[in-house]
Design a protein around this motif. Structure first.
Motif, PDB file in Angstrom:
ATOM      1  N   GLY A  37      17.785  15.676   6.763  1.00 28.26           N
ATOM      2  CA  GLY A  37      18.618  16.264   5.612  1.00 28.26           C
ATOM      3  C   GLY A  37      19.484  17.157   5.868  1.00 28.26           C
ATOM      4  N   SER A  38      19.340  17.690   7.086  1.00 25.60           N
ATOM      5  CA  SER A  38      20.341  18.870   7.509  1.00 25.60           C
ATOM      6  C   SER A  38      21.929  18.141   7.414  1.00 25.60           C
ATOM      7  N   ILE A  39      22.656  19.313   7.600  1.00 24.95           N
ATOM      8  CA  ILE A  39      24.375  18.753   7.717  1.00 24.95           C
ATOM      9  C   ILE A  39      24.255  18.078   8.937  1.00 24.95           C
ATOM     10  N   GLN A  40      23.641  18.252  10.045  1.00 24.66           N
ATOM     11  CA  GLN A  40      23.810  17.676  11.559  1.00 24.66           C
ATOM     12  C   GLN A  40      23.071  16.475  11.331  1.00 24.66           C
ATOM     13  N   GLY A  84      40.550  10.167  17.370  1.00 23.26           N
ATOM     14  CA  GLY A  84      40.408   8.737  17.261  1.00 23.26           C
ATOM     15  C   GLY A  84      39.334   8.286  16.136  1.00 23.26           C
ATOM     16  N   VAL A  85      38.891   9.170  15.272  1.00 32.52           N
ATOM     17  CA  VAL A  85      37.897   9.066  14.142  1.00 32.52           C
ATOM     18  C   VAL A  85      38.234   9.780  13.085  1.00 32.52           C
ATOM     19  N   PRO A  86      39.269   8.994  12.442  1.00 32.50           N
ATOM     20  CA  PRO A  86      39.771   9.810  11.335  1.00 32.50           C
ATOM     21  C   PRO A  86      38.846   9.682  10.067  1.00 32.50           C
ATOM     22  N   GLY A  87      38.587  10.793   9.261  1.00 39.38           N
ATOM     23  CA  GLY A  87      37.413  10.733   8.311  1.00 39.38           C
ATOM     24  C   GLY A  87      36.428  11.235   8.475  1.00 39.38           C
ATOM     25  N   LEU A  88      36.370  11.547   9.673  1.00 41.29           N
ATOM     26  CA  LEU A  88      34.800  12.560   9.909  1.00 41.29           C
ATOM     27  C   LEU A  88      35.084  13.729  10.120  1.00 41.29           C
ATOM     28  N   GLU A  89      34.908  14.414   8.750  1.00 44.55           N
ATOM     29  CA  GLU A  89      34.810  15.838   8.673  1.00 44.55           C
ATOM     30  C   GLU A  89      33.608  16.337   8.095  1.00 44.55           C
ATOM     31  N   LEU A  90      33.186  17.206   8.830  1.00 43.67           N
ATOM     32  CA  LEU A  90      31.757  17.949   8.680  1.00 43.67           C
ATOM     33  C   LEU A  90      32.043  19.440   8.480  1.00 43.67           C
ATOM     34  N   THR A  91      32.434  19.733   7.378  1.00 44.14           N
ATOM     35  CA  THR A  91      32.743  21.285   7.048  1.00 44.14           C
ATOM     36  C   THR A  91      31.903  21.814   6.118  1.00 44.14           C
ATOM     37  N   ALA A  92      31.083  22.728   6.373  1.00 43.67           N
ATOM     38  CA  ALA A  92      30.312  23.326   5.347  1.00 43.67           C
ATOM     39  C   ALA A  92      31.132  24.321   4.598  1.00 43.67           C
TER      40      ALA A  92
END
Length: 326
Positions: free
Chosen positions: A164-167, A245-253
Motif C-alpha cells: 500500500g506504500s507509494i512505491q 516514453g511513458v507519459p501519464g506516469l507521475e508519482l509525486t507525493a
C-alpha cells in the motif's frame, strides 16, 4: 406566503450572523496554542513540512503552533483524531497524500472521510520520485526496461517500503501503463528496499531523489526517469517519464494542511493567506529543497479540487491492481 418569507429572512439573518461570528473569530485568532497533528512518526517529510509551517505561523501570529505526531495504522490514527477535533481552528492536520487520497481506496472502512470530514486549508510541498534499477540490469532507459520486463514474462521484481506504500502503487501504475508484469517485493521501509536494490536482489525501486543522488552519481544504481512533469534539480540528466516514453506516469507525493469540517471559513482563509506568504518565501523554498521537495502553494479552493482529482486517479490505480490493507 408570510411564513415562507419569514423563514427566508430568518435563514439569511442566521447566515449573516454566522459570517460575522466567523470574522470575529478570525480577528482574534489565535488566542491560545494551536495543535498541528501529523499522522506519522517524527523525522519524515510530513513531519518536517509540519514543523516548517508551525515555525512560520508561530512567528506570524505570536502564538505557539505545536506539532503532535500521531503515527500508526497507515496514518489513520492521527487523521481520525483530527477529524473528531472541535472545528474551532485550534486543531489542524498536516498530512501526506499517500494517506489522504490513497487510504480511502486501500481500506474498506475508515472512521474519516477525505472530503466530508475536513475542509482544505493549503498545500505546501510536493516531492517527486525517481525510478531506479540495479546497476547490473542490462537497461539504460525506461523504454529498455519495459522491453526487458516483457521479455522476462513477469519475473522482474520491484521493491517497496511496504504493502500500500507509494512505491507499491507506483510500481503497479508503471505496470498498468506499459503492459508489463512485475513481482512486488515489500520491505519494512525504504532503507532496506534501497539496500537490496544496491545488492542486486531486486530489479527496480522508486524513491525520492535525495536518497538516490549519490548512488546514481557513483554508478551503484541507474536512474531511468523522474516520475514528474519536470526534471529534478538534483538529477538534471535524468529525463521525466514523459520524456522517457511513458507519459501519464507521475508519482509525486504532496503534503497539505486540512482542518476539521465546520472550521470557520474566516479562520481557514486567514491561515491559507499566511501559509501562502510562508511557502513562497526563499527560506521555506530552501528548506524544502534540502528534502528533495518543491515548495508549492495551493489555496483552500484549489486544494479541494486537487484532492478530488487525486482521489479519483489513485483510487482507480489501487482498485485496478486490487491492493487492499484489510
Amino acid at each position: 406566503m408570510k411564513t415562507t418569507l419569514l423563514a427566508a429572512v430568518s435563514a439569511a439573518m442566521i447566515a449573516a450572523l454566522g459570517i460575522c461570528a466567523g470574522d470575529a473569530l478570525a480577528q482574534n485568532y489565535p488566542t491560545k496554542p494551536v495543535t498541528i497533528i501529523v499522522p506519522s512518526a517524527p523525522g519524515g517529510t510530513t513531519d518536517i513540512a509540519a514543523r516548517l509551517v508551525a515555525e512560520g505561523l508561530s512567528k506570524h501570529y505570536g502564538k505557539s503552533f505545536v506539532v503532535e505526531n500521531k503515527g500508526g495504522a497507515s496514518g489513520n490514527i492521527g487523521i481520525t483524531e483530527a477529524s473528531r477535533a472541535r472545528p474551532d481552528g485550534y486543531t489542524l492536520l498536516l498530512t501526506y497524500s499517500g494517506y489522504q487520497v490513497n487510504n480511502p481506496a486501500l481500506f474498506k472502512s475508515l472512521a474519516w472521510d477525505p472530503i466530508k470530514s475536513f475542509v482544505p486549508v493549503a498545500l505546501v510541498l510536493k516531492a517527486p520520485h525517481v525510478i531506479l534499477v540495479s546497476k547490473d540490469l542490462p537497461v539504460n532507459t525506461l523504454q529498455e526496461f519495459v522491453a526487458y520486463a516483457k521479455s522476462k514474462n513477469g519475473s522482474v521484481t520491484y521493491a517497496s517500503s511496504g504493502p500500500g506504500s507509494i512505491q507499491h502503487i507506483g510500481g503497479e501504475q508503471l505496470a498498468q501503463l506499459t503492459g508489463i508484469k512485475m513481482i512486488h517485493v515489500p520491505y519494512k521501509g525504504a532503507g532496506p528496499a534501497l539496500t537490496d536494490l544496491l545488492a542486486g536482489s531486486v530489479n527496480l525501486f522508486i524513491t525520492t531523489p535525495p536518497s538516490a543522488v549519490g548512488h546514481i552519481s557513483s554508478g551503484a544504481v541507474k536512474g531511468l526517469a523522474i516520475a514528474a512533469p519536470e526534471r529534478h534539480p538534483l538529477l538534471p540528466n535524468v529525463p521525466t517519464t514523459a520524456e522517457a516514453g511513458v507519459p501519464g506516469l507521475e508519482l509525486t507525493a504532496w503534503f497539505a494542511m486540512y482542518a476539521p469540517a465546520g472550521t470557520p471559513k474566516a479562520i481557514v482563509d486567514d491561515l491559507s493567506a499566511q501559509i501562502k506568504t510562508l511557502v513562497e518565501s526563499e527560506d521555506f523554498k530552501a528548506q524544502a529543497a534540502k528534502q528533495g521537495a518543491y515548495a508549492v502553494f495551493l489555496g483552500a479552493d484549489e486544494l479541494g479540487e486537487f484532492t478530488q482529482q487525486e482521489l479519483k486517479v489513485w483510487g482507480e490505480v489501487i482498485r485496478k491492481a486490487n491492493i487492499t490493507l484489510e
